[in-house]
Design an enzyme around this catalytic site. Structure first.
Site, PDB file in Angstrom:
ATOM      1  N   GLY A  13       0.779  -1.233   0.000  1.00 26.87           N
ATOM      2  CA  GLY A  13       0.000   0.000   0.000  1.00 26.87           C
ATOM      3  C   GLY A  13       0.809   1.281   0.000  1.00 26.87           C
ATOM      4  N   THR A  14       2.054   1.247  -0.493  1.00 20.36           N
ATOM      5  CA  THR A  14       2.848   2.482  -0.518  1.00 20.36           C
ATOM      6  C   THR A  14       2.214   3.525  -1.434  1.00 20.36           C
ATOM      7  OG1 THR A  14       4.301   1.505  -2.188  1.00 20.36           O
ATOM      8  CG2 THR A  14       5.051   1.410   0.106  1.00 20.36           C
ATOM      9  N   ASN A  15       1.702   3.102  -2.587  1.00 16.49           N
ATOM     10  CA  ASN A  15       1.034   4.055  -3.482  1.00 16.49           C
ATOM     11  C   ASN A  15      -0.259   4.573  -2.863  1.00 16.49           C
ATOM     12  OD1 ASN A  15       2.258   4.870  -5.981  1.00 16.49           O
ATOM     13  ND2 ASN A  15       2.235   2.734  -6.601  1.00 16.49           N
ATOM     14  N   LYS A  59     -11.824 -13.164  -2.669  1.00 17.02           N
ATOM     15  CA  LYS A  59     -11.966 -13.438  -4.104  1.00 17.02           C
ATOM     16  C   LYS A  59     -13.374 -13.949  -4.424  1.00 17.02           C
ATOM     17  CE  LYS A  59      -9.246 -15.266  -7.890  1.00 17.02           C
ATOM     18  NZ  LYS A  59      -8.070 -16.012  -8.302  1.00 17.02           N
ATOM     19  N   LEU A  86      -4.648  -6.667  -7.665  1.00 18.37           N
ATOM     20  CA  LEU A  86      -4.329  -7.759  -8.585  1.00 18.37           C
ATOM     21  C   LEU A  86      -5.532  -8.494  -9.164  1.00 18.37           C
ATOM     22  CD1 LEU A  86      -1.217  -9.219  -6.739  1.00 18.37           C
ATOM     23  CD2 LEU A  86      -1.320  -7.453  -8.501  1.00 18.37           C
ATOM     24  N   ILE A  89     -11.105  -6.394 -12.742  1.00 16.31           N
ATOM     25  CA  ILE A  89     -12.297  -5.606 -12.425  1.00 16.31           C
ATOM     26  C   ILE A  89     -13.491  -6.221 -13.162  1.00 16.31           C
ATOM     27  CG2 ILE A  89     -13.367  -3.310 -12.578  1.00 16.31           C
ATOM     28  CD1 ILE A  89     -11.023  -3.581 -10.562  1.00 16.31           C
ATOM     29  N   ASN A 103      -6.021   2.571 -13.344  1.00 13.90           N
ATOM     30  CA  ASN A 103      -4.984   1.683 -12.818  1.00 13.90           C
ATOM     31  C   ASN A 103      -3.621   2.285 -13.145  1.00 13.90           C
ATOM     32  OD1 ASN A 103      -3.831  -0.782 -11.756  1.00 13.90           O
ATOM     33  ND2 ASN A 103      -3.464  -1.433 -13.857  1.00 13.90           N
ATOM     34  N   HIS A 105       0.304   0.920 -13.978  1.00 14.27           N
ATOM     35  CA  HIS A 105       1.089  -0.280 -14.301  1.00 14.27           C
ATOM     36  C   HIS A 105       2.565   0.110 -14.331  1.00 14.27           C
ATOM     37  CE1 HIS A 105       1.727  -4.294 -15.847  1.00 14.27           C
ATOM     38  NE2 HIS A 105       2.565  -3.782 -16.718  1.00 14.27           N
TER      39      HIS A 105
END
Length: 194
Positions: A13-15, A59, A86, A89, A103, A105
């Site tokens: 979760g750094t972003n 999931k 990951l 969607i 998103n 990438h």
């Protein structure tokens, strides 16, 4: 009018934290929710520290349209940001949030994208292929992994001596600089059209 943002993340979760900090004191934007598909993802801990509600969706539950939509409606979510998320969607979310799910990438799409291409796997593939540059791609989500329309790209040079960890560091720096302000520009554009 305040735009409520949900961040979806599967890992550390750094972003997510970088985005939350960017929007913390900006009027008109609110990070309302962090969603993860991993019950032990460190992003949950980050959400607590940031005082942002978080939700774990397994999931199996991901396919439960009513459950996921009810959660997002509860927080009045306007826009979804995938930051190291990951799972694919589902169509029901694409239909509910057309042009409002993006998103990031860690490569220059269309190269090194698709199912299974994430994180260090991408950087290793880039180095093994002898690429001289890599970077980030911010794109809209569609029904395929990493194939939505590209919004923004930024590049970094790869030196012959760079390991995949060196490339990862350069790419992370680009993410931290460009992802939050690209989100802001998109939301301001949506606001101006509504």
């Amino acid at each position: 009018m305040v735009k409520n943002i949900a961040i979806f993340a599967s890992g550390s979760g750094t972003n997510a934290e970088n985005i939350a900090n960017y929007f913390r004191n900006k009027l008109g934007f609110s990070i309302k929710l962090i969603v993860t598909n991993k019950s032990d993802a460190f992003v949950i801990e980050r959400a607590k520290r940031l005082n942002i509600d978080s939700a774990y969706i397994s999931k199996q539950d991901w396919n439960n349209q009513e459950q996921v939509i009810t959660l997002l409606d509860k927080y009045q979510i306007d826009f979804i940001v995938l930051a190291g998320f990951l799972l694919k969607i589902p169509k029901y979310l694409l239909d509910k949030y057309p042009g409002r799910i993006i998103n990031i990438h860690p490569a220059l799409l269309p190269k090194y994208g698709g199912k299974g291409m994430y994180g260090d796997k991408v950087h290793q593939a880039v180095v093994e292929a002898g690429e001289v540059e890599s970077g980030i791609t911010i794109h809209y989500c569609n029904e395929h992994y990493d194939e939505g329309n590209i919004i923004f790209q930024a590049k970094c040079q790869i030196l012959p001596t760079d390991s995949y960890k060196d490339v990862a560091k350069k790419v992370h720096e680009l993410e931290y600089i460009h992802f939050p302000n690209t989100i802001e520009k998109l939301l301001l554009d949506i606001n101006s059209k509504s």
